[in-house]
Scaffold this active site. Structure first.
Site, PDB file in Angstrom:
ATOM      1  N   MET A 173      -7.364   5.859   3.152  1.00 14.00           N
ATOM      2  CA  MET A 173      -7.553   6.954   2.205  1.00 14.00           C
ATOM      3  C   MET A 173      -6.359   7.169   1.281  1.00 14.00           C
ATOM      4  O   MET A 173      -6.391   8.042   0.423  1.00 14.00           O
ATOM      5  CB  MET A 173      -7.830   8.257   2.976  1.00 14.00           C
ATOM      6  CG  MET A 173      -9.128   8.254   3.753  1.00 14.00           C
ATOM      7  SD  MET A 173     -10.578   8.077   2.690  1.00 14.00           S
ATOM      8  CE  MET A 173     -10.451   9.560   1.691  1.00 14.00           C
ATOM      9  N   ARG A 174      -5.306   6.358   1.452  1.00 18.46           N
ATOM     10  CA  ARG A 174      -4.120   6.578   0.632  1.00 18.46           C
ATOM     11  C   ARG A 174      -4.425   6.369  -0.849  1.00 18.46           C
ATOM     12  O   ARG A 174      -3.902   7.077  -1.720  1.00 18.46           O
ATOM     13  CB  ARG A 174      -2.979   5.662   1.086  1.00 18.46           C
ATOM     14  CG  ARG A 174      -1.678   5.916   0.326  1.00 18.46           C
ATOM     15  CD  ARG A 174      -0.521   5.102   0.860  1.00 18.46           C
ATOM     16  NE  ARG A 174      -0.012   5.659   2.105  1.00 18.46           N
ATOM     17  CZ  ARG A 174      -0.032   5.021   3.268  1.00 18.46           C
ATOM     18  NH1 ARG A 174      -0.551   3.812   3.342  1.00 18.46           N
ATOM     19  NH2 ARG A 174       0.440   5.586   4.352  1.00 18.46           N
ATOM     20  N   ALA A 175      -5.279   5.403  -1.165  1.00 19.27           N
ATOM     21  CA  ALA A 175      -5.609   5.136  -2.562  1.00 19.27           C
ATOM     22  C   ALA A 175      -6.265   6.343  -3.216  1.00 19.27           C
ATOM     23  O   ALA A 175      -5.966   6.679  -4.375  1.00 19.27           O
ATOM     24  CB  ALA A 175      -6.523   3.919  -2.661  1.00 19.27           C
ATOM     25  N   ASP A 183       0.812  -1.212   0.000  1.00 19.03           N
ATOM     26  CA  ASP A 183       0.000   0.000   0.000  1.00 19.03           C
ATOM     27  C   ASP A 183       0.844   1.261   0.000  1.00 19.03           C
ATOM     28  O   ASP A 183       0.378   2.330  -0.417  1.00 19.03           O
ATOM     29  CB  ASP A 183      -0.930  -0.018   1.222  1.00 19.03           C
ATOM     30  CG  ASP A 183      -1.870   1.163   1.251  1.00 19.03           C
ATOM     31  OD1 ASP A 183      -2.614   1.349   0.274  1.00 19.03           O
ATOM     32  OD2 ASP A 183      -1.868   1.912   2.254  1.00 19.03           O
TER      33      ASP A 183
END
Length: 663
Positions: free
Chosen positions: A274-276, A193
């Site tokens: 929320m990184r995506a 991720d």
């Protein structure tokens, strides 16, 4: 200095080249993880990218490459005054798999720090890579603690060294690129991720494209400088396009409509955190800038999803990364037209999702999905005998009890058995062998204290010499070689029973993945045994072999044990520090040949004589039980557990260590 292969001369691999270029335009995208089989130009493309990056201005004499227009106020070589600086090419720094923590983050001269009170800091690779590219080949083989340090620095844009009360901080912003072959093991999902984008690469299956690859490679090998000169115009054009895209990037508008599409896509695919969303937004913006546009289009959002989401969909280590493109299109269509009016698609730079084209055939296939481990024909056991059944599917995996090797090892860092490691709790001190890396302060002071009068100490400072320094010894966990020896004979062939057995082995494989072990698989049935999977870090490959494992025939238990013993002998020569745990999955029966039970017992005693830790997973079922698996465990000098006892929530008691029986 050797001439790198030109980036624009790479044939095919459009997704790989595009992902690298987007990071060159906007390093905030977060780097690229390149997954694929060997020989697919992964390293070639990464090394070629560095020649395309614009030169950077640096403060003269600064070891940390400070920007003269905005020098780092915390630079260890500072403070610097803002002003004119010199120019140098962008660097590409390679991090070797066997690098130490000190080589990555830098090292302090502990002796000078104690005796003189000065911060004598030697920069590491993170400082060298500042404002350039940091390339990690085979990133999946890098030690976990190094990967953590690397990704933390990439996320924060700075490297911190905290050691023995001495603190150093310096800027470290770089384009992070990692390459890996999934057959050699996977990265943990939480580490996947942290990479902004991921690309799957595979060799083209189109003959014309393969011919062009060979033609260009041979031409480069014959005359690297001449070959590079023929591509100089294309290289210059891409370099200028990168500069233009960087200048345009702050002007690109990410409208509400595109932002809603991004949020809806991430929600539809149920990605964690929320990184995506943030990575997709930055990637779509970079795509628009690369295309010469100031507005983000739906096609940018779609391309960003294909690059940023596949590796974030991986729920467990046996899931193949991927994205359902039909579902993606449905989501984008559902949320299209909400917010922004699309600019003219025929405007400047239309088609942001395309890398620079290279001359020669451009057949599709340069960035296709990586075939799953095991494709292309499974090995078939010899002497299968009659009554062979088709492969039974594994039952649902479960959390297993902790099986570990007794004693204290020195193997590679992992999470299974106790070991002397560089990281962990401090258990003592010793004289350093080589460079001091982990100072034991109390032991050092204790060693120096008796000599202070003889050394003429007069002030408050402690007079410390090299002989006084003590290295801290630490205890942590190591990864082991978990070698599975699986009975696939007719006595195990009842489908419901074999399904449970495969589920148990799959559960142990999942545990091995989480504990960073190497795994191997030996199966036996009919009249012989075979190595279904040589020791590897890829539990995916082991799971694929297990899934297609057929059953039937006699039970050559001795052959299975002897084959496993040979595998361990060879592996000890390759990796003597890694200790083994043998897991025999059988009901204990042995058939075929003269005195099969006695022969199996003699084979088992070879493991006991070598001190190999072992556990027998007893698969016997039915109202009448012979207890042969327990007898086998005794011959192995190991422990026997039933399938039910293997579960972590079993009431039969937790199996913490594989206990050796008293002689």
């Amino acid at each position: 200095m050797s001439t790198p292969f030109p980036f624009t001369a790479v044939v095919g691999q459009e997704d790989l080249r595009l992902a690298l270029l987007l990071n060159a335009v906007s390093p905030a995208v977060g780097g690229v993880l390149v997954r694929g089989e060997k020989g697919t130009a992964k390293s070639t493309a990464v090394r070629a990218l560095s020649a395309l990056l614009p030169e950077v201005a640096v403060v003269p004499g600064c070891r940390f490459s400070c920007d003269p227009a905005a020098p780092d106020p915390s630079c260890p070589d500072g403070p610097h005054e803002a002003g004119n600086g010199g120019m140098r090419p962008s660097r590409m720094v390679e991090l070797p798999v066997g690098a130490s923590e000190d080589r990555l983050v830098g090292a302090l001269d502990i002796e000078r720090a104690l005796a003189e009170g000065v911060k004598a800091f030697e920069p590491g690779l993170l400082a060298d890579a500042h404002r350039g590219i940091l390339y990690v080949d085979e990133v999946n083989l890098l030690h976990d603690h190094l990967v953590d340090l690397l990704l933390d620095a990439a996320a924060m844009g700075a490297s911190y060294v905290e050691r023995e009360g001495v603190s150093v901080r310096h800027a470290s912003k770089f384009l992070l690129v990692g390459t890996m072959n999934p057959e050699e093991g996977e990265l943990r999902p939480q580490l996947l991720d942290r990479f902004g984008l991921t690309v799957e690469v595979a060799a083209s299956r189109e003959p014309d494209q393969r011919v062009e690859v060979v033609r260009r490679r041979l031409a480069y090998d014959d005359d690297p400088a001449g070959f590079a000169a023929r591509w100089a115009d294309e290289e210059r054009a891409v370099r200028q396009r990168i500069v233009a895209a960087r200048e345009l990037l702050p002007s690109v508008r990410l409208g509400d409509g595109a932002l809603r599409q991004i949020a809806a896509t991430c929600a539809a695919f149920e990605v964690d955190g929320m990184r995506a969303d943030i990575v997709m937004a930055r990637t779509a913006t970079a795509l628009a800038a690369w295309a010469g546009r100031t507005d983000v289009l739906a096609e940018d959002v779609r391309q960003a999803a294909l690059l940023a989401l596949p590796h974030r969909r991986r729920r467990n280590p046996f899931d193949a990364p991927g994205l359902d493109e039909d579902k993606l299109d449905e989501t984008l269509e559902e949320f299209s037209g909400e917010g922004d009016e699309d600019p003219d698609p025929d405007g400047p730079g239309g088609g942001g999702g395309q890398p620079p084209s290279s001359d020669g055939p451009q057949a599709d296939g340069g960035s296709g999905a990586q075939p799953e481990a095991g494709d292309g024909g499974e090995p078939q056991p010899s002497g299968a005998g009659s009554g062979e059944q088709s492969a039974a599917r594994a039952s649902e995996p479960f959390r297993t009890k902790v099986l570990s090797v007794p004693g204290l090892g020195d193997g590679a860092a992992g999470r299974r058995s106790r070991a002397r490691t560089e990281h962990g709790r401090t258990t003592g001190a010793r004289r350093p062998r080589g460079a001091l890396t982990k100072l034991h302060l109390a032991a050092t002071v204790q060693a120096a204290a008796p000599h202070q009068r003889a050394r003429g100490r007069t002030g408050r400072g402690l007079v410390v010499r090299r002989d006084d320094l003590r290295q801290a010894t630490r205890e942590g966990r190591e990864g082991n070689l978990v070698l599975f020896v699986v009975d696939a004979s007719g006595s195990m062939a009842a489908r419901q029973r074999m399904s449970a057995v495969k589920g148990a082995v799959l559960s142990l494989l999942l545990d091995a993945y989480q504990r960073r072990d190497k795994v191997g698989l030996v199966t036996f049935r009919g009249s012989a045994a075979e190595v279904a999977l040589p020791p590897t870090s890829s539990v995916d490959a082991a799971a694929a072999r297990l899934e297609t494992l057929p059953t039937g025939g006699r039970t050559p238990l001795a052959a299975g044990l002897l084959r496993a013993h040979e595998v361990l002998r060879v592996e000890r020569l390759r990796d003597p520090a890694r200790r083994a745990l043998v897991v025999v999955v059988t009901d204990g029966r042995a058939t075929g040949g003269p005195e099969p039970v006695a022969l199996a017992g003699r084979a088992a005693r070879l493991f006991a004589a070598d001190g190999v830790a072992s556990v027998v997973v007893d698969c016997e079922s039915g109202p009448v039980r012979l207890g042969l698996a327990g007898q086998l465990a005794g011959e192995l000098d190991g422990t026997a557990v039933t399938l039910d006892e293997l579960r972590a929530d079993s009431i039969a008691g937790l199996v913490k260590d594989v206990q050796r029986r008293a002689a």
